[in-house]
Structures are given as structure tokens and as C-alpha cells.
Design an enzyme around this catalytic site. Structure first.
Site, short mmCIF file in Angstrom:
data_model
loop_
_atom_site.label_atom_id
_atom_site.label_comp_id
_atom_site.label_asym_id
_atom_site.label_seq_id
_atom_site.Cartn_x
_atom_site.Cartn_y
_atom_site.Cartn_z
N ASP A 1 27.67 -20.98 -2.83
CA ASP A 1 28.41 -20.76 -1.46
C ASP A 1 29.51 -21.44 -1.30
O ASP A 1 29.95 -22.40 -1.86
CB ASP A 1 27.22 -21.60 -0.47
N GLU B 1 29.24 -13.66 4.83
CA GLU B 1 28.11 -13.84 5.93
C GLU B 1 29.17 -13.71 7.32
O GLU B 1 30.00 -14.26 7.35
CB GLU B 1 27.47 -15.09 6.20
N HIS C 1 17.74 -18.89 4.36
CA HIS C 1 17.72 -20.33 4.70
C HIS C 1 17.91 -20.75 6.27
O HIS C 1 17.37 -21.76 6.88
CB HIS C 1 18.70 -21.38 3.93
#
Length: 559
Positions: free
Chosen positions: A104, A245, A317
Site C-alpha cells: 500500500d 484507488e 478491507h
């Protein structure tokens, strides 16, 4: 080392990515929190599943205000997860198994405990003052995603700083070239360590226009991403995966972001389909209309057909469990609906993402009271809503359905007390249904959800005996768009050796038998049943009624 990329470099088109949320994956030392050695202990499960890439959610040092997305040091490991040596060992073990590791990248904001922010807030004339957004007064009425104003007054200097998320997550000012240079240097450091790419957290928020109120896909977003590619990836072509994202991104914008000729990102995460069962906010629950879901996903399939590439996902998540949300977690339908959801997703055009436990058909859990929740978003929404006069049970009802903690209960490895996740007390309770839903039982059951995922993943892999190129390379046609119950589509690919290969996917999103009005159904007489989620396939798989939560994949070849 990971396998060499195929000719053309876009190896991720035939790959499947598995997301690991470390806190809840596997605990090696009994402290109740998952860690890097725990992940290493479970790599054979992932290799056996057949996934190609592991996406590791944040493991950096963090005060954990937002479960690790508030980073205080970009070049180290949070002690509760392990050490840099543990990370190196994990990375080596992943590569030894022929898989890749993506981490990430969280650079829209840092923790307020990051040294950069400590300097920035220390005085108005500090050299790093302009590394974050500071103003004498709040310049607009932006709201934090975690409730309350997005501008926070800091007592040290009396000015306001911007935080689109928690007040402990101040936003970096990407208008400052020193910020960008520091981020690029950090990214190169991780690539030099051997990682295989980045999932870029809310990356379309890094360009902001305070005057216009724009912080999604702001005026310089393409410039920043192209600069990032030039500074970080250009000297390493064809070997890394970059996933952005991007909340609120449109199909038209995604075509630009993912067009290889523009050198920005390989694919984006969009959120259109996971907001179809919500009203004005995620807590405003609405029944899902399957026609809306087909229209949304179909639009993305068509929109990125000739430029760019899709990411495909049900879970992550931040989202509740797909079986409970889009399928059925009733005991009599859970297995079939979990397989159905996997079939529909993995047979579309794009790169599928599997979130930990999804391959087992894990479900939402049971929350009796607000004391059972751990997530900052849920806790702050509850406090704000109840303070505003909402009934406690009404708020809890929405949290139980949409709360992020549903995705964060420990992975269910076996039927023991804490599901094989830990020998200690887990940081959040294990779902009580782990005795019926767990990896150990499913590895032993050829008809399990796990083995269905293995079969779907194998279809994408050129080295698999059941490889089907149409899954990766075929075009996509949505069928029966107005049917409220049946999800149907076809994939077609011209194979030089076999001829035209066409797949037909049929899926009944209901607990009642239905008959799909397949166009030109007679043309599918004699087609091969490539894959199904229920036993005892019918003699005429294209026209026979679909049983409750049944999915079928047919294949025909014409020369």
C-alpha cells in the site's frame, strides 16, 4: 525472484491479486494481532489457491488511529507486525513461490505523528510548513470522511490544517515539489527493496483546488501521476503493478488514467457498484436492484474495452462481506452464492482481486452493541448520529450491515477456539461461524468454495491444463440487461488454433428457480459445461432452469 513478465510486459492481465489485511490474517506470536511471520506461515495456502500477487495493506509504523492508514514512518515496519528483516524474509518467500508482492502507498496524508508534520506544525515559518495545507481560517466547508469538519485548528500556531480523514491524518500538500520529491524517493527505496508495485490509497485526492472545492481528480492529478511514473517507474518498464484507488472516478476519467500510452496507472479501483445499495450515505441502506448492478459493471466493461483495464472486486478491507451483501449467507445458500459471486466476477474482463477469507465464503459477523466495533469510521458515525437524535438501534442496524469491521474479523483457518488465527486473545472476536466455515475443512472438500476459486483462477493461467484464453483476452457482451434475477454475459475470443471460442455465463441471483431467456439459445445446444457451482448439471445447460443461486459457464467453439 518473481517470474519474468510475458512479452508486452502487462503480466497482470492474466493475474489474480489477493489482498492481505495483516492485523487479521494470521498471528505468529500469540499477541492476538496478525503479523508478517504469520503471513509467511500461510504462503502455501495462497500458492495452492493459485494467486499471482499479494497486496499487503499498510504495515508501516503507525499510531493505528485508522488501522495503519495513518503512517508515521514510510521506511520501517510497525513493531506489532514485525521488523524490516521479517518483511525481507516474507518478500523472499513470496518470490520463491513465484508470486509477487504489492504494498500500500498512502501519500494523500500522513499521521500527525510523522516527523514531517511535527516540523510543519511547530511554527508558521518552519521549512516544512508548506508540506501540508495550513490556513488562517477554514477556507471551505469540506467534511471529513470520518465525520466532522475537514479543517482542524491547531493550538500551536492558531492556524487550521486540512484532514479529509481523521484529524490525526493531515493531508500532504502535493502542490509543493519537495513533497512530491520525498514521496518519489520513498517509492524508489521500496522498489529497490524488491517490492513489485503499489496499490495507491485514495490517489485521486492528491490534487486539490481549495477555491473550487475540488479534491477528487483535481486539476493536476494527471500531471502528478505522469510525473510519478517518470520519476519512479520509467527506468523499470514492464515489471510492476500500479493500482490507483479512486473514489468517485468516472469511466471516462478511468480511460485516461489507465491508457498505457499516458503512463499513469495500470488500473483503478472504482466504487460505483458498491454504492448501489446505499442512499445519500453508506449508512442509508437500500435494497440492491440486480439490473443496476449489471448496468454499472457492464458500463465499465464497455468503457474500458478498447483502452485501459478493469479491476474486478466484491470485497476489500473497507467493504462488508460480499456473500452477506450480494449473495445469501443463509446456511442452505451460502456455499452456492459464494461460488456464484466468484464465477460472475472472475469471468469478466479485468484483473480479479480476492480479499482474505473471500475464498472461503466468509460472512458478516454478529455485533450485539457498539462496544463490539473497533473501526474509527463506525465509532465516530455512531457517536455523531446518536448525539444528533438518532435511535441507537437504528444506527447499529446500519453498522451491522455496512461497517468495515465485517471485513476485519480474523481469517478462519480451522475450527479451533480462535479459528487457528492466534493462540492468544484476538484483537477483535472471530466470527462464531468459523466452525462451519474454515480453510482446513475446505481444503479437504473438493466441492468447497475454496476449490471453486482455484478452478476459476486456473482458467486464467497459461501454464494450467484448463487454461482458457477467452477469460483474459475475450470481448464482453452483457445479456439480459433488464432481467431482475439473472446475470448473463458472453465472452468471445478468436483462437488461431481452435477458431472462435465463446463463453456463456449464467447466474441466478435468487433463492427461486428461474429460466434464463438466453438469446439464440439453440446455438448453445451441445456446448460444453465448462464450470458450474452445483452438482448434477442439467442435460441442456443453456435452457434448463437455473436452480437457487446456480451459476453455469458454457463453452462452444466454432471454426
Amino acid at each position: 525472484m518473481p517470474p519474468e513478465p510475458p512479452v508486452g510486459g502487462e503480466w497482470w492481465r492474466s493475474a489474480v491479486v489477493y489482498q492481505i489485511w495483516p492485523r487479521s490474517f494470521s498471528d505468529s506470536d500469540g499477541d492476538g494481532i496478525g503479523d508478517l511471520p504469520g503471513i509467511a506461515d500461510r504462503l502455501d495456502h495462497l500458492a495452492g489457491l493459485g494467486v499471482d500477487v499479494l497486496w499487503l495493506s499498510p504495515v508501516y509504523p503507525s499510531p493505528q488511529d485508522d488501522a495503519g492508514y495513518d503512517i508515521s514512518d514510510y521506511r520501517d515496519i510497525e513493531p506489532v507486525f514485525g521488523t524490516l528483516a521479517d518483511f525481507d524474509a516474507l518478500l523472499a518467500a513470496v518470490h520463491e513461490r513465484g508470486m509477487r508482492l504489492v504494498i500500500d502507498l498512502v501519500v494523500n496524508h500522513t499521521s500527525d505523528e510523522h516527523p514531517w508534520f511535527a516540523e510543519s506544525r511547530s511554527s508558521r515559518d518552519n521549512p516544512k510548513r508548506d508540506w501540508y495545507w495550513w490556513r488562517d481560517e477554514a477556507p471551505n466547508d469540506w467534511r471529513s470522511f470520518f465525520s466532522g469538519p475537514a479543517w482542524e485548528r491547531d493550538e500551536t500556531t492558531g492556524e487550521y490544517y486540512l484532514h479529509l480523514f481523521s484529524r490525526k491524518q493531515p493531508d500532504l500538500n502535493w502542490e509543493n515539489p519537495q513533497v512530491r520529491a520525498a514521496v518519489y524517493e520513498m517509492m524508489r527505496w521500496w522498489l529497490d527493496c524488491g517490492v513489485d508495485g503499489f496499490r495507491m490509497d485514495v490517489i485521486n485526492m492528491i490534487s486539490k483546488d481549495l477555491a473550487s472545492g475540488e479534491f477528487l481528480c483535481g486539476p493536476r492529478i494527471h500531471e502528478f501521476l505522469q510525473e510519478m511514473h517518470c520519476e519512479v517507474f520509467a527506468s523499470r518498464p514492464g515489471t510492476f503493478l500500479t493500482v490507483g484507488e479512486m473514489p468517485g472516478v468516472s469511466v471516462e476519467q478511468a480511460r485516461l488514467f489507465t491508457d498505457p500510452a499516458r503512463a499513469e496507472v495500470d488500473m483503478v479501483f472504482q466504487f460505483e457498484h458498491v454504492r448501489l445499495d446505499q442512499g445519500a450515505t453508506k449508512w442509508d441502506l437500500r435494497p440492491l436492484d440486480l439490473r443496476d448492478l449489471k448496468a454499472s459493471l457492464g458500463r465499465w466493461q464497455t468503457g474500458l474495452a478498447d483502452a485501459g483495464w478493469n479491476s474486478l472486486y466484491w470485497n476489500n478491507h473497507d467493504q462488508p462481506r460480499a456473500v452477506s451483501r450480494f449473495g445469501s449467507d443463509a446456511p442452505e445458500h451460502r456455499v452456492a452464492s459464494a461460488k456464484l459471486l466468484a464465477t460472475v466476477l472472475h469471468l469478466q474482463r479485468g484483473t480479479p482481486y480476492v480479499y482474505q477469507g473471500e475464498e472461503l465464503g466468509m460472512t458478516n459477523t454478529a455485533f450485539e452493541s457498539i462496544a463490539d466495533f473497533r473501526d474509527i469510521e463506525s465509532l465516530r458515525h455512531y457517536a455523531e448520529a446518536v448525539a444528533g437524535g438518532a435511535e441507537s438501534e437504528t444506527v447499529l442496524a446500519a453498522l451491522r450491515v455496512m461497517g468495515r469491521d465485517n471485513a476485519r474479523t480474523p481469517v478462519q483457518w480451522d475450527a479451533s477456539e480462535h479459528a487457528g488465527f492466534t493462540t492468544g486473545t484476538p484483537w477483535i472476536p472471530v466470527n462464531p461461524n468459523h466452525r462451519e466455515i474454515n480453510a482446513a475443512d475446505q481444503w479437504a472438500d473438493p466441492a468447497s468454495v475454496l476449490h471453486h476459486y482455484r478452478a476459476l483462477i486456473a482458467l486464467r493461467h497459461p501454464d494450467s491444463e484448463c487454461h482458457e484464453p477467452a477469460v483474459v483476452h475475450g470481448d464482453f457482451t452483457m445479456l439480459l440487461p433488464d432481467d431482475p434475477t439473472v446475470y448473463a454475459f458472453s465472452r468471445r475470443h478468436r483462437d488461431d488454433e481452435r477458431g472462435d471460442v465463446e463463453l456463456l455465463v449464467l447466474a441466478n441471483f435468487s433463492a427461486e428457480p428461474v429460466t434464463a431467456a438466453v438469446p439464440q439459445a439453440d446455438a448453445w445446444d451441445g456446448a460444453e459445461l465448462l464450470l458450474g457451482n452445483l452438482p448434477d448439471a442439467p442435460a441442456a445447460p443453456a435452457t434448463a432452469p437455473l436452480r437457487a443461486w446456480e451459476a453455469r459457464v458454457l463453452r462452444r467453439v466454432t471454426r
